[in-house]
Design a protein around this motif. Structure first.
Motif, PDB file in Angstrom:
ATOM      1  N   SER A  82       0.845  -1.195   0.000  1.00 15.17           N
ATOM      2  CA  SER A  82       0.000   0.000   0.000  1.00 15.17           C
ATOM      3  C   SER A  82       0.882   1.247   0.000  1.00 15.17           C
ATOM      4  O   SER A  82       2.093   1.169   0.229  1.00 15.17           O
ATOM      5  N   ARG A  83       0.268   2.374  -0.246  1.00 16.77           N
ATOM      6  CA  ARG A  83       0.973   3.649  -0.177  1.00 16.77           C
ATOM      7  C   ARG A  83       0.741   4.275   1.190  1.00 16.77           C
ATOM      8  O   ARG A  83      -0.379   4.293   1.697  1.00 16.77           O
ATOM      9  N   VAL A  84       1.806   4.764   1.795  1.00 16.25           N
ATOM     10  CA  VAL A  84       1.697   5.462   3.073  1.00 16.25           C
ATOM     11  C   VAL A  84       1.151   6.853   2.794  1.00 16.25           C
ATOM     12  O   VAL A  84       1.785   7.654   2.100  1.00 16.25           O
ATOM     13  N   ARG A  85       0.005   7.166   3.347  1.00 16.05           N
ATOM     14  CA  ARG A  85      -0.721   8.378   2.949  1.00 16.05           C
ATOM     15  C   ARG A  85      -0.440   9.575   3.843  1.00 16.05           C
ATOM     16  O   ARG A  85      -1.094  10.598   3.717  1.00 16.05           O
ATOM     17  N   ARG A  86       0.507   9.459   4.748  1.00 17.06           N
ATOM     18  CA  ARG A  86       0.784  10.588   5.638  1.00 17.06           C
ATOM     19  C   ARG A  86       2.183  11.150   5.424  1.00 17.06           C
ATOM     20  O   ARG A  86       2.846  11.555   6.354  1.00 17.06           O
ATOM     21  N   CYS A  87       2.631  11.139   4.167  1.00 20.01           N
ATOM     22  CA  CYS A  87       3.921  11.740   3.804  1.00 20.01           C
ATOM     23  C   CYS A  87       3.717  12.670   2.612  1.00 20.01           C
ATOM     24  O   CYS A  87       4.186  12.396   1.498  1.00 20.01           O
ATOM     25  N   PRO A  88       2.999  13.788   2.809  1.00 23.38           N
ATOM     26  CA  PRO A  88       2.647  14.654   1.669  1.00 23.38           C
ATOM     27  C   PRO A  88       3.798  15.570   1.247  1.00 23.38           C
ATOM     28  O   PRO A  88       3.775  16.784   1.465  1.00 23.38           O
ATOM     29  N   HIS A  89       4.808  14.996   0.621  1.00 21.51           N
ATOM     30  CA  HIS A  89       5.938  15.793   0.145  1.00 21.51           C
ATOM     31  C   HIS A  89       5.614  16.405  -1.211  1.00 21.51           C
ATOM     32  O   HIS A  89       4.854  15.843  -2.007  1.00 21.51           O
ATOM     33  N   ARG A  90       6.250  17.546  -1.475  1.00 19.68           N
ATOM     34  CA  ARG A  90       6.066  18.224  -2.758  1.00 19.68           C
ATOM     35  C   ARG A  90       7.229  17.972  -3.711  1.00 19.68           C
ATOM     36  O   ARG A  90       7.141  18.329  -4.886  1.00 19.68           O
ATOM     37  N   SER A  91       8.317  17.426  -3.214  1.00 19.16           N
ATOM     38  CA  SER A  91       9.449  17.073  -4.074  1.00 19.16           C
ATOM     39  C   SER A  91       9.877  15.647  -3.750  1.00 19.16           C
ATOM     40  O   SER A  91       9.348  15.009  -2.834  1.00 19.16           O
ATOM     41  N   GLU A  92      10.852  15.136  -4.476  1.00 16.12           N
ATOM     42  CA  GLU A  92      11.223  13.730  -4.379  1.00 16.12           C
ATOM     43  C   GLU A  92      11.763  13.379  -2.998  1.00 16.12           C
ATOM     44  O   GLU A  92      12.638  14.067  -2.466  1.00 16.12           O
ATOM     45  N   VAL A  93      11.244  12.303  -2.438  1.00 16.82           N
ATOM     46  CA  VAL A  93      11.730  11.812  -1.150  1.00 16.82           C
ATOM     47  C   VAL A  93      13.122  11.211  -1.349  1.00 16.82           C
ATOM     48  O   VAL A  93      13.335  10.374  -2.228  1.00 16.82           O
ATOM     49  N   GLN A  94      14.072  11.634  -0.507  1.00 22.77           N
ATOM     50  CA  GLN A  94      15.453  11.189  -0.634  1.00 22.77           C
ATOM     51  C   GLN A  94      15.827  10.101   0.366  1.00 22.77           C
ATOM     52  O   GLN A  94      16.692   9.275   0.073  1.00 22.77           O
ATOM     53  N   SER A  95      15.214  10.104   1.538  1.00 23.85           N
ATOM     54  CA  SER A  95      15.609   9.152   2.577  1.00 23.85           C
ATOM     55  C   SER A  95      14.410   8.735   3.418  1.00 23.85           C
ATOM     56  O   SER A  95      13.458   9.504   3.612  1.00 23.85           O
ATOM     57  N   LEU A  96      14.499   7.488   3.900  1.00 26.60           N
ATOM     58  CA  LEU A  96      13.542   6.927   4.852  1.00 26.60           C
ATOM     59  C   LEU A  96      14.304   6.441   6.071  1.00 26.60           C
ATOM     60  O   LEU A  96      15.440   5.975   5.968  1.00 26.60           O
ATOM     61  N   ALA A  97      13.666   6.520   7.238  1.00 29.24           N
ATOM     62  CA  ALA A  97      14.254   5.973   8.461  1.00 29.24           C
ATOM     63  C   ALA A  97      13.132   5.528   9.383  1.00 29.24           C
ATOM     64  O   ALA A  97      12.050   6.128   9.406  1.00 29.24           O
ATOM     65  N   LEU A  98      13.388   4.465  10.137  1.00 26.11           N
ATOM     66  CA  LEU A  98      12.418   3.934  11.092  1.00 26.11           C
ATOM     67  C   LEU A  98      13.008   3.968  12.494  1.00 26.11           C
ATOM     68  O   LEU A  98      14.215   3.789  12.683  1.00 26.11           O
ATOM     69  N   ALA A  99      12.148   4.195  13.471  1.00 22.19           N
ATOM     70  CA  ALA A  99      12.524   4.134  14.880  1.00 22.19           C
ATOM     71  C   ALA A  99      11.423   3.404  15.630  1.00 22.19           C
ATOM     72  O   ALA A  99      10.242   3.484  15.259  1.00 22.19           O
TER      73      ALA A  99
END
Length: 354
Positions: A82-99
């Motif tokens: 699925s698509r995560v719907r709570r990351c409303p970026h306007r430009s390309e996402v460069q990095s992801l991180a989890l905690a």
């Protein structure tokens, strides 16, 4: 002795993500979480302005070796995507991180090419439930040219986030959406991580930054020199692309010289160097959680390998089928994952041979 218990290959459904967007050399657009039962893993990837979640089955299976002792992956089942719907970026996402926030659940952080970071608390189940979400903007509001950006969480406090912007040569430190301070590097940062020190209170106020051909160490408690307490220069003309830290405070750095150097955080001196451990430039590193004497190495020739950096001995390796778009290791277990621009995700579960 480290042993791969399973090596899986899963294709992100083309209906969800037909063509992943290109990535930088040291791409960090994947993060991994292993479910409590260990039967599946949740892989978060980013393409364009969106983040996606893919659940991959993780049953143990015999692993076969092919040419040059490379491990052969077995096709895996996609349980859910699925698509995560709570990351409303306007430009390309460069990095992801989890905690892992024990009292709240899983925390996902994303940052785009202009330094806009969004942090969301996720439900560990299969449904995307609306929970806490906040965003942090750089002081210049992201004005200027976009570039690679990195994000990492403090290991002791998930609300503390460091955001690196390569083109601006800056690192911004946030406590949730509150900007605490900025660090200004001499060269373009390519990788960042918090360091767990073994002296003092064992906190995580130390940040290691790979910038150009230097490894710089920064202390958030120090004001002199902008917070920089140490600079270590590597091979001139061979920039660093990756830096990582172990639970005992050791710091590893690697890059264009195809070598991994391990530093002691108590004296900031190198006590081991594994020369020519990769055929091509190193773009990702991660210490093993099972045995800190082992390290995982990602390189630009589609290869991921594991080896003992004290003995300079490679244990196993496998390859993707195209350029890596992301590489990550689970924080507490030796499960690693990589994502290729073909859309395939490779997940390896590593254990200790009895």
């Amino acid at each position: 002795m480290m042993k791969v218990r399973s090596l899986r290959r899963a294709l992100v459904p083309p209906s969800l993500l037909p063509n992943p967007s290109p990535a930088s050399l040291q791409s960090t657009r994947l993060s991994l979480h292993v479910n409590e039962e260990g039967s599946s893993s949740s892989v978060f990837v980013a393409s364009g302005c969106h983040a996606y979640k893919v659940e991959v089955a993780m049953e143990d299976c015999p692993v076969e070796e092919g040419k040059d002792s490379l491990l052969i992956p077995i096709p895996a089942k996609i349980m859910n995507s699925s698509r995560v719907r709570r990351c409303p970026h306007r430009s390309e996402v460069q990095s992801l991180a989890l905690a892992d926030a024990c009292d709240m659940g899983l925390v996902l952080g994303t940052v785009d090419s202009y330094g806009h970071a969004i942090v969301s608390v996720l439900d560990t189940g299969s449904q995307d439930i609306e929970r806490l979400t906040y965003s942090a903007l750089p002081l210049d509001c992201g004005v200027g040219e976009g570039s690679w950006a990195g994000l990492c969480f403090s290991p002791n406090q998930w609300s503390t986030v460091a955001v690196a912007r390569s083109f601006c040569k800056s690192i911004d430190i946030y406590d949730q959406e509150i900007h605490l301070r900025s660090l200004h590097t001499l060269w373009n940062p390519a990788s960042i991580c918090f360091v767990q020190t073994v002296i003092g209170d064992g906190g995580s106020s130390i940040i290691a930054i790979a910038e150009g051909c230097q490894l710089s160490i920064w202390d958030l408690r120090v004001k002199q020199n902008g917070g920089c307490i140490q600079r270590i220069t590597g091979t001139l003309g061979s920039p660093f692309h990756a830096v990582c830290s172990s639970a005992d405070g050791s710091v590893a750095v690697g890059g264009a010289d195809r070598s991994v150097t391990i530093f002691d955080c108590r004296r900031w001196s190198a006590f081991s160097r594994w020369v020519n451990c990769s055929k091509y430039e190193i773009t990702g590193l991660a210490f093993s959680s099972l045995d800190a004497d082992h390290i995982y190495i990602q390189s630009v020739d589609y290869e991921v390998s594991c080896g003992n950096w004290k003995k300079n001995n490679k244990v196993f390796s496998f390859r993707g089928d195209s350029n890596w778009l992301g590489f990550s290791k689970h924080s507490t277990t030796d499960t690693i994952a990589g994502w290729c621009d073909s859309g395939n995700i490779f997940v390896a579960d590593v254990g200790v041979q009895q």
